[in-house]
Design an enzyme around this catalytic site. Structure first.
Site, PDB file in Angstrom:
ATOM      1  N   ASN A  11       0.869  -1.185   0.000  1.00 50.81           N
ATOM      2  CA  ASN A  11       0.000   0.000   0.000  1.00 50.81           C
ATOM      3  C   ASN A  11       0.903   1.232   0.000  1.00 50.81           C
ATOM      4  OD1 ASN A  11      -1.855   2.021   0.435  1.00 50.81           O
ATOM      5  ND2 ASN A  11      -2.157   1.550   2.608  1.00 50.81           N
ATOM      6  N   GLU A  42      -5.448  -4.851  10.651  1.00 47.16           N
ATOM      7  CA  GLU A  42      -4.398  -3.853  10.835  1.00 47.16           C
ATOM      8  C   GLU A  42      -4.640  -3.106  12.145  1.00 47.16           C
ATOM      9  OE1 GLU A  42      -2.494  -2.803   6.806  1.00 47.16           O
ATOM     10  OE2 GLU A  42      -4.088  -1.380   7.200  1.00 47.16           O
ATOM     11  N   HIS A  69      -9.333   1.516   5.124  1.00 50.59           N
ATOM     12  CA  HIS A  69      -8.015   1.673   5.765  1.00 50.59           C
ATOM     13  C   HIS A  69      -8.174   2.614   6.962  1.00 50.59           C
ATOM     14  CE1 HIS A  69      -3.829   2.709   6.414  1.00 50.59           C
ATOM     15  NE2 HIS A  69      -3.540   1.602   5.753  1.00 50.59           N
ATOM     16  N   GLU A  72      -6.432   4.941   7.984  1.00 47.40           N
ATOM     17  CA  GLU A  72      -6.178   6.362   7.698  1.00 47.40           C
ATOM     18  C   GLU A  72      -7.428   7.010   7.103  1.00 47.40           C
ATOM     19  OE1 GLU A  72      -2.592   5.724   5.481  1.00 47.40           O
ATOM     20  OE2 GLU A  72      -1.573   5.144   7.334  1.00 47.40           O
ATOM     21  N   GLY A 105       2.416   2.331  10.612  1.00 42.41           N
ATOM     22  CA  GLY A 105       3.322   3.455  10.418  1.00 42.41           C
ATOM     23  C   GLY A 105       4.027   3.887  11.695  1.00 42.41           C
ATOM     24  N   SER A 116       3.422  -2.132  10.250  1.00 44.28           N
ATOM     25  CA  SER A 116       4.887  -2.121  10.408  1.00 44.28           C
ATOM     26  C   SER A 116       5.551  -3.447  10.032  1.00 44.28           C
ATOM     27  CB  SER A 116       5.276  -1.706  11.836  1.00 44.28           C
ATOM     28  OG  SER A 116       4.819  -0.386  12.089  1.00 44.28           O
TER      29      SER A 116
HETATM   30  C1  PEP Z   1      -0.674   0.148   5.795  1.00 41.56           C
HETATM   31  O1  PEP Z   1      -0.593   1.200   5.203  1.00 41.56           O
HETATM   32  O2  PEP Z   1      -1.651  -0.573   5.577  1.00 41.56           O
HETATM   33  C2  PEP Z   1       0.369  -0.226   6.725  1.00 41.56           C
HETATM   34  C3  PEP Z   1       0.264  -1.345   7.374  1.00 41.56           C
HETATM   35  O3  PEP Z   1       1.439   0.649   6.865  1.00 41.56           O
HETATM   36  P1  PEP Z   1       2.865   0.320   7.553  1.00 41.56           P
HETATM   37  O4  PEP Z   1       3.341  -0.978   6.994  1.00 41.56           O
HETATM   38  O5  PEP Z   1       3.743   1.468   7.163  1.00 41.56           O
HETATM   39  O6  PEP Z   1       2.635   0.233   9.032  1.00 41.56           O
END
Ligand code: PEP
Length: 259
Positions: free
Chosen positions: A9, A169, A97, A99, A175, A215
């Site tokens: 992503n 997630e 997501h 975000e 992040g 992460s």
């Molecule tokens: C994501 O954007 O779905 C995500 C898991 O980001 P990151 O791997 O940077 O934590």
């Protein structure tokens, strides 16, 4: 037996040249890493999907959009409909997501409307869900997952062969560099699989891919992918560098051989 899906992503990263450069580089590796057991997906920003698609047209790498509108068409400035994405023959689109939920106030109802739009046009949603830190600390993780699953999947009959991918997630791990331990991720994902079994069927629970995201990096992906209910990863930051992404694809191939 479920295969592994490794999805990058990219969020709001990479201009058109960087997108093309990455796509060309990935194409060179893809034949080696994409197998029936490992599926490769990247999600560039909307305007460069076509450009990446052109480059990757004879490659097994598949593309995802990062979001979709819940509306059909018309006066919705800045939005892109499921029908438009389908006209590109995209196989996947990320929905819900954290975000989007956090910065754009997306609710479970909205996520549900988007999932339905995508399924209608034959695009497989990558449906994201997960708890925030304060919810985990208050022991509300399963309650949050219940609410997000129920709300997001309302009126969606997965028994009829509809394909969606679920991405667990935990918001506190996205992040932040704070990865869930493989045990924490496994527990939550087993809970989601059990929820699918209770609410749909054993077949549905066994068929659907459940990814972990938060992460994920080359140095922690092996243990995560080795868990029985983790069928791949949705990767943000570490998917932006070709050497990190291909290292994770290579790991996926090795893990899948042993799993
Ligand atoms: C994501 O954007 O779905 C995500 C898991 O980001 P990151 O791997 O940077 O934590």
């Amino acid at each position: 037996m479920r295969h592994l899906l490794i999805a990058g992503n990219w969020k709001m990263n990479k201009d058109v040249y960087e997108t093309q450069h990455f796509a060309k580089a990935l194409k060179d590796y893809a034949d080696k890493y994409a197998t029936p057991k490992v599926e490769i997906v990247i999600a560039p920003v909307y305007p460069f999907l076509s450009s990446a698609q052109q480059i990757l047209k004879d490659s097994p790498v598949r593309l995802a959009a990062q979001d979709v509108s819940a509306h059909e068409d018309g006066a919705f400035t800045g939005e892109v409909s499921a029908t438009m994405l389908a006209s590109l023959h995209l196989p996947y689109c990320i929905v819900g997501h954290s975000e989007r939920r956090q910065y754009h106030q997306e609710t479970d109802d909205l996520v549900n409307a988007k999932l339905i739009k995508l399924l209608k046009v034959g695009i497989n949603p990558i449906f994201c869900l997960g708890e925030r830190l304060e919810q985990r600390e208050a022991n509300e993780t399963y309650q949050v997952l219940d609410t997000q699953l129920k709300g997001g999947l309302e009126d969606i009959n997965l028994v009829t062969g509809v394909e969606i991918v679920i991405a667990y997630e935990p918001v506190w791990a996205i992040g932040t560099g704070k990865v869930a331990t493989p045990q924490q991720a496994q527990e939550a994902q087993a809970y989601i699989r059990n929820w699918l079994e209770q609410n749909y069927s054993t077949k549905v629970a066994e068929r659907l891919l459940i990814l972990y995201g938060g992460s994920v990096k080359p140095d922690n992906i092996t243990e995560l992918l080795s868990q029985p209910d983790i069928d791949g990863a949705l990767i943000g930051g570490a998917s932006l560098k070709i050497e990190h992404y291909t290292a994770m694809l290579e790991t996926a191939g090795q893990v899948r051989k042993d799993k």
